[in-house]
Design a protein around this motif. Structure first.
Motif, PDB file in Angstrom:
ATOM      1  N   ARG B 467       0.861  -1.206   0.000  1.00  0.00           N
ATOM      2  CA  ARG B 467       0.000   0.000   0.000  1.00  0.00           C
ATOM      3  C   ARG B 467       0.881   1.234   0.000  1.00  0.00           C
ATOM      4  N   TYR B 468       0.447   2.236  -0.758  1.00  0.00           N
ATOM      5  CA  TYR B 468       1.163   3.512  -0.747  1.00  0.00           C
ATOM      6  C   TYR B 468       0.890   4.237   0.558  1.00  0.00           C
ATOM      7  N   LEU B 469       1.769   5.135   0.913  1.00  0.00           N
ATOM      8  CA  LEU B 469       1.590   5.940   2.119  1.00  0.00           C
ATOM      9  C   LEU B 469       0.444   6.924   1.926  1.00  0.00           C
ATOM     10  N   TYR B 470       0.292   7.384   0.683  1.00  0.00           N
ATOM     11  CA  TYR B 470      -0.803   8.322   0.397  1.00  0.00           C
ATOM     12  C   TYR B 470      -1.365   7.972  -0.972  1.00  0.00           C
ATOM     13  N   GLU B 471      -2.577   8.458  -1.203  1.00  0.00           N
ATOM     14  CA  GLU B 471      -3.241   8.154  -2.468  1.00  0.00           C
ATOM     15  C   GLU B 471      -2.828   9.156  -3.545  1.00  0.00           C
ATOM     16  N   ASP B 472      -3.183   8.853  -4.777  1.00  0.00           N
ATOM     17  CA  ASP B 472      -2.873   9.764  -5.886  1.00  0.00           C
ATOM     18  C   ASP B 472      -3.503  11.136  -5.669  1.00  0.00           C
ATOM     19  N   ASP B 473      -4.662  11.154  -5.028  1.00  0.00           N
ATOM     20  CA  ASP B 473      -5.363  12.434  -4.883  1.00  0.00           C
ATOM     21  C   ASP B 473      -5.179  13.067  -3.510  1.00  0.00           C
ATOM     22  N   THR B 474      -4.259  12.522  -2.711  1.00  0.00           N
ATOM     23  CA  THR B 474      -3.993  13.136  -1.405  1.00  0.00           C
ATOM     24  C   THR B 474      -3.365  14.510  -1.622  1.00  0.00           C
ATOM     25  N   PRO B 475      -3.906  15.559  -0.992  1.00  0.00           N
ATOM     26  CA  PRO B 475      -3.318  16.899  -1.168  1.00  0.00           C
ATOM     27  C   PRO B 475      -1.891  16.952  -0.625  1.00  0.00           C
ATOM     28  N   LEU B 476      -1.129  17.890  -1.154  1.00  0.00           N
ATOM     29  CA  LEU B 476       0.284  17.998  -0.810  1.00  0.00           C
ATOM     30  C   LEU B 476       0.508  18.136   0.699  1.00  0.00           C
ATOM     31  N   GLU B 478      -1.221  17.094   3.169  1.00  0.00           N
ATOM     32  CA  GLU B 478      -1.429  15.806   3.867  1.00  0.00           C
ATOM     33  C   GLU B 478      -0.290  14.827   3.582  1.00  0.00           C
ATOM     34  N   ARG B 479       0.205  14.872   2.347  1.00  0.00           N
ATOM     35  CA  ARG B 479       1.337  13.993   2.011  1.00  0.00           C
ATOM     36  C   ARG B 479       2.532  14.331   2.900  1.00  0.00           C
ATOM     37  N   ILE B 480       2.818  15.627   3.008  1.00  0.00           N
ATOM     38  CA  ILE B 480       3.966  16.056   3.809  1.00  0.00           C
ATOM     39  C   ILE B 480       3.761  15.645   5.270  1.00  0.00           C
ATOM     40  N   GLU B 481       2.562  15.858   5.753  1.00  0.00           N
ATOM     41  CA  GLU B 481       2.228  15.493   7.146  1.00  0.00           C
ATOM     42  C   GLU B 481       2.459  13.985   7.370  1.00  0.00           C
ATOM     43  N   LYS B 482       1.991  13.180   6.435  1.00  0.00           N
ATOM     44  CA  LYS B 482       2.131  11.726   6.567  1.00  0.00           C
ATOM     45  C   LYS B 482       3.599  11.311   6.536  1.00  0.00           C
ATOM     46  N   ILE B 483       4.337  11.892   5.626  1.00  0.00           N
ATOM     47  CA  ILE B 483       5.760  11.534   5.538  1.00  0.00           C
ATOM     48  C   ILE B 483       6.466  11.950   6.825  1.00  0.00           C
ATOM     49  N   ALA B 484       6.181  13.168   7.297  1.00  0.00           N
ATOM     50  CA  ALA B 484       6.839  13.666   8.506  1.00  0.00           C
ATOM     51  C   ALA B 484       6.529  12.770   9.704  1.00  0.00           C
ATOM     52  N   ARG B 485       5.265  12.441   9.887  1.00  0.00           N
ATOM     53  CA  ARG B 485       4.867  11.671  11.073  1.00  0.00           C
ATOM     54  C   ARG B 485       5.201  10.188  10.918  1.00  0.00           C
ATOM     55  N   GLY B 492       4.867  16.688  13.902  1.00  0.00           N
ATOM     56  CA  GLY B 492       4.086  17.510  13.000  1.00  0.00           C
ATOM     57  C   GLY B 492       4.984  18.318  12.090  1.00  0.00           C
ATOM     58  N   VAL B 493       4.365  19.228  11.334  1.00  0.00           N
ATOM     59  CA  VAL B 493       5.088  20.013  10.335  1.00  0.00           C
ATOM     60  C   VAL B 493       4.845  21.499  10.600  1.00  0.00           C
ATOM     61  N   GLU B 494       5.868  22.292  10.357  1.00  0.00           N
ATOM     62  CA  GLU B 494       5.771  23.732  10.561  1.00  0.00           C
ATOM     63  C   GLU B 494       6.237  24.397   9.272  1.00  0.00           C
ATOM     64  N   TYR B 495       5.413  25.277   8.709  1.00  0.00           N
ATOM     65  CA  TYR B 495       5.767  25.883   7.425  1.00  0.00           C
ATOM     66  C   TYR B 495       6.246  27.316   7.607  1.00  0.00           C
ATOM     67  N   SER B 496       7.207  27.713   6.827  1.00  0.00           N
ATOM     68  CA  SER B 496       7.557  29.130   6.745  1.00  0.00           C
ATOM     69  C   SER B 496       6.422  29.821   5.992  1.00  0.00           C
ATOM     70  N   ALA B 516       5.025  14.609  -8.501  1.00  0.00           N
ATOM     71  CA  ALA B 516       5.451  13.740  -7.397  1.00  0.00           C
ATOM     72  C   ALA B 516       5.917  14.585  -6.214  1.00  0.00           C
ATOM     73  N   THR B 517       5.733  14.040  -5.033  1.00  0.00           N
ATOM     74  CA  THR B 517       6.193  14.716  -3.823  1.00  0.00           C
ATOM     75  C   THR B 517       7.580  14.180  -3.477  1.00  0.00           C
ATOM     76  N   MET B 518       8.558  15.063  -3.554  1.00  0.00           N
ATOM     77  CA  MET B 518       9.953  14.635  -3.448  1.00  0.00           C
ATOM     78  C   MET B 518      10.597  15.414  -2.311  1.00  0.00           C
TER      79      MET B 518
END
Lengths: 590, 590
Positions: B467-476, B478-485, B492-496, B516-518
């Motif tokens: 299973r992928y960590l996130y789906e094709d339609d997961t917003p950016l 949420e993807r970052i949040e999932k990868i971070a956690r 969590g994640v903190e953005y400038s 792709a989220t890289m």
């Protein structure tokens, strides 16, 4: 059947011919090479293992040695490569065992205005895309080796600034005290990138290098490329790489690649580049490719190793020198033949009606400046311009005659040349005593070059009394004087104060005794001024400076400024190049 | 018989093994490749013509897919390439039809401190010099293609400054109005040249370019390399090259390579690089090499095309991802497997006792900063540091488990590891539920990797619920949040402010939907801070910026600064590299 060059661009002719290519193993077999001596690069290109071949053929007799040079060219060239390939095909049609060795084109001109140097029409080498776009990677190897020296230098400047002697000694380094204002070497890239001509590097903090002026030059003008062209063996190459002067220290002593402990690694990057490349003409004759262009600053010849091998493999070997007889042939004659220890038989002087018209300034021919298309008038009959401009051809014939080599004039005809023009030029050239052939190899391939092939074969049968322009022990000032007067047609030489001082230093220091004399002069005129056409009289050659290349072992008297980094124009070739994504074929090269 | 790695350096072992190499035709035959599908580069290396192979094998079944990743490494690496090659040799000893695909080493690290990436000891690929020094020229091709875009850009800036619209229109150009302060791309070179990190170019007159800040980055970090890694076909490659964003215009519109009319020519330079390279291990197993390193900024994977071909050719195919499971495996899992459309079976997590000790900071293990040798204490038994540091391994095992892929821990043993240390590590890893193998492939080659090979074979037989960590339609976001956690273990994640604004733009613009989220993050820590070791808890991932790669189609959230141009240290590898001039052999590589 090959395509008609009056109806198809060069790349279409090449692609069609590529469907009938010989494999590199077939080519090698025809040359008597063993499978082990051939290092294939894909199905149709091979490197030839020079160590193995020279070992096997050390005592084999040499073939006849034919050089191809030309008149003072227009900025677009007069088809010297095309004539070399045409002659190779013509001699092939005469069933001779023949090879040629040409230079690898630089990515700069290929992507810019001049295009590749694969020949043209029905006199081309193939595969075109591979030939034009890096071949087996020799220029990339030169680029990497060269830039590695700059990495070593700039990192060393940083480390010597940041660390004390004790810290340096921990990793076995002694302080070199490099003078950052006396860095002789720049970086290289194989494109025309005028934006990198003058740069400032090392901006940032203490770990971001050493701030200083620097520059990029085109890779084919690198001293490493010059070394690849003149090296007689891997051992010679390794030694010369070590002697490249990268900078001077604060006490005026040279800092070499050996001092930077990078010469071995540089040679490692060049280990395959030393092997010449074997490709073929569209008619299937073997053609070698080795070393780079740029005869106005480097030696601009195909390599010594390439000629060594070819002379062993063939009964007739054709080699090409850059630009006109004043530049390329002079270096071939007095430098390359010395390194090779071989006597050439024939020099083919490529002349075009168009190119000679542009020398007809005394009869009113308009100028033809670099970066612009050839003026339309040059494609219309004009016997007066041609007759006046033919003085330039006669001058080049005389240069060749001074060497004792037999000149053969190849009139490289264009579809726009008229019969009257061709007749006139033939008569003028024949009156000089040279053999003359009208060659239509662009239009008809080897069949079109039979007259040229026969003239060359005939000249090869005559005895040659070859003599150098100067002796091994001729002092530098006399060499320059002789080249200026007897080759360029000047009345004398005038030195700047700087050049005068260097001249004395070089003449008195025994270290420079075996350095080659490598004139630096524009190729667009017999003089130092690119705008002066024809065969001018009553002028003096100014020498502004004399450069030393410690690795190539060249002393380069500078008759004018030569840019080591050409500029990309506003309508470069890359705009029209693409790839057919279904087949992987490259389109639009020329 | 191979040499003993405890007594001989890697390059001596390689040279000895090279005397027994298979030709590339033998290798190809063993893989069922036809002669036409193999494009030889010398006797022992070939490119494989992907168009021909994929055409022929389109419907062939895929082999089992094995990935190799690792723990959070020390700056010198934990032997992931060595383990990949060891496993390949181990599966070879078990008579399996097996391939691997590794990345081509960059000239930067090879000439600097880290050395080549050919493996080590009795698990190496050969020929070593060719592998380490440019192979078949793919990185050079990337470099030339990339720099050609910069030539086009800088020349265009000059021409648009110098000429009016009418003059531009004469050669068919329309004014692009490039903003010189918004040039996104730099130049590339394949060495660690810190002096070129920040530069000023275009100094001089109106024909010397356009004066502006610029930079060089290492070639393997080029977007062109990323595109080579992810392209699924030549068509895909051509399209992506065209979409590279070189700069923005004064109205904030992107200027692409297509706009500069240079994308076709860039693709022409890459036409051969798209074909994967075939070499061999010192035990004669086929190993593919394709695309470059640099998993912390680019994708850092061997290519999609390489895996496509290998999965068709072999029953078991091993691929390597850069750095630890947080970086390389995460991108393999969520990006590369999506592009490939394939399900992996096993992920091998390479762990070393030395590397895990350096994560034992809570038990007092000393730091191990980049550019310095590993502290001596790490080569003495220390169970406390190892036990504390093993938390890092457990974290990586958990990352792999989340994907549904079977983790196999490979304990890559060093001669200095003690039996007690090995026993302890095995116990800890086994308690996590992973398969564990002690692998001595460095010392004994394939024989030393049999336990690992058997563990992998066993795992391959188990069903996979991928299973992928996130789906094709997961917003950016949420993807970052999932990868971070879930991958890094952050709270969590903190953005400038800048990143926040871009995040909104990218989420709302449908153009970026399939990008792709890289993630861009240091490989030296699970966090964004390279000095924090182990498996830290209670921290927040800062995202400072989000870069867009329009050609590679990557959105790169930046968790910290990553230098795209490493620096050459004071004791670089090039000092010890040389060439034996009698044989042409390269000495001193590692």
């Amino acid at each position: 059947m090959p395509l008609d060059p009056t109806e198809h661009p060069d790349w279409e002719i090449a692609l069609e011919a590529e469907s009938r290519m010989k494999t590199c193993y077939q080519l090698g077999e025809e040359l008597g090479l063993t499978k082990e001596e051939l290092l294939p690069y894909g199905h149709y290109i091979a490197k030839v293992d020079y160590l193995k071949v020279m070992e096997r053929l050390r005592d084999a007799p040499d073939g006849k040695f034919i050089e191809v040079t030309g008149i003072t060219p227009t900025p677009l060239g007069e088809g010297k490569s095309t004539t070399t390939i045409g002659l190779l095909q013509g001699l092939g049609r005469r069933k001779k065992r023949v090879t040629a060795c040409i230079r690898q084109p630089s990515g700069g001109p290929t992507m810019n205005i001049k295009g590749s140097a694969a020949g043209g029409g029905l006199s081309q080498v193939i595969p075109l895309a591979e030939f034009s776009l890096g071949l087996t990677g020799d220029i990339n190897a030169v680029m990497n080796a060269h830039n590695l020296a700059m990495v070593a230098l700039t990192a060393r400047l940083q480390h010597e600034r940041n660390y004390d002697d004790e810290r340096l000694a921990k990793v076995g380094l002694r302080r070199l005290n490099i003078d950052p204002t006396r860095v002789e070497m720049g970086w290289v890239i194989d494109f025309c990138a005028q934006a990198l001509r003058n740069i400032i590097i090392g901006i940032g903090g203490r770990m971001d290098g050493y701030m200083m002026q620097s520059r990029f030059q085109i890779a084919s003008s690198s001293e490493v490329m010059a070394i690849l062209a003149v090296a007689r063996s891997l051992e010679d190459l390794r030694q010369r790489i070590g002697q490249i002067i990268v900078a001077y220290d604060k006490k005026d002593r040279p800092i070499t690649c050996e001092d930077l402990e990078v010469a071995g690694a540089m040679t490692a990057w060049l280990r395959s580049a030393i092997n010449p490349n074997l490709i073929q003409t569209i008619e299937g004759q073997p053609c070698f490719v080795h070393a780079g262009p740029f005869a106005n600053i480097a030696i601009g010849q195909s390599s010594v190793i390439g000629d060594q091998i070819c002379l062993k493999l063939a009964d007739y070997h054709i080699t090409e020198s850059g630009f006109g007889a004043d530049i390329g042939f002079e270096k071939f004659w007095n430098v390359k033949c010395r390194y090779l220890g071989k006597v050439p038989h024939v020099s083919v002087i490529t002349a075009t009606i168009r190119g000679l018209k542009h020398h007809g300034v005394t009869a009113g021919a308009p100028p033809c400046p670099p970066g612009r298309p050839i003026p339309k008038e040059y494609f219309e009959e004009n016997l007066a311009w041609l007759e006046a401009g033919a003085a330039n051809l006669l001058h080049h014939i005389n240069i060749v005659k001074k060497s004792g080599v037999h000149p053969v004039v190849a009139i490289n005809v264009f579809p726009t040349d008229t019969p009257a023009e061709i007749r006139l030029l033939r008569r003028i050239a024949e009156q000089s005593g040279a053999r003359v052939a009208v060659s239509n190899h662009w239009r008809y391939g080897g069949e079109g070059a039979l007259e040229l092939a026969d003239a060359v074969l005939d000249a090869c049968e005559q005895p040659v009394s070859f003599r150098y322009l100067y002796e091994d022990d001729t002092p530098l000032s006399e060499r320059i004087e002789k080249i200026a007067r007897e080759v360029y047609g000047a009345d004398g030489v005038e030195y700047s104060r700087e050049a005068e001082a260097k001249l004395k230093e070089f003449e008195n220091n025994p270290k420079y005794r075996d350095f080659a004399t490598m004139m630096v002069k524009t190729h667009l005129s017999l003089t130092h001024d690119p705008t002066i056409k024809g065969a001018p009289k009553g002028w003096t050659l100014p020498i502004k400076d004399i450069l030393v290349y410690g690795g190539a072992r060249f002393l380069c008297p500078m008759a004018g400024e030569i840019s080591l980094m050409p500029g990309t124009g506003s309508d470069p070739a890359f705009r029209r190049i693409d790839v057919d994504v279904k087949t992987g074929r490259v389109t639009g090269l020329f």
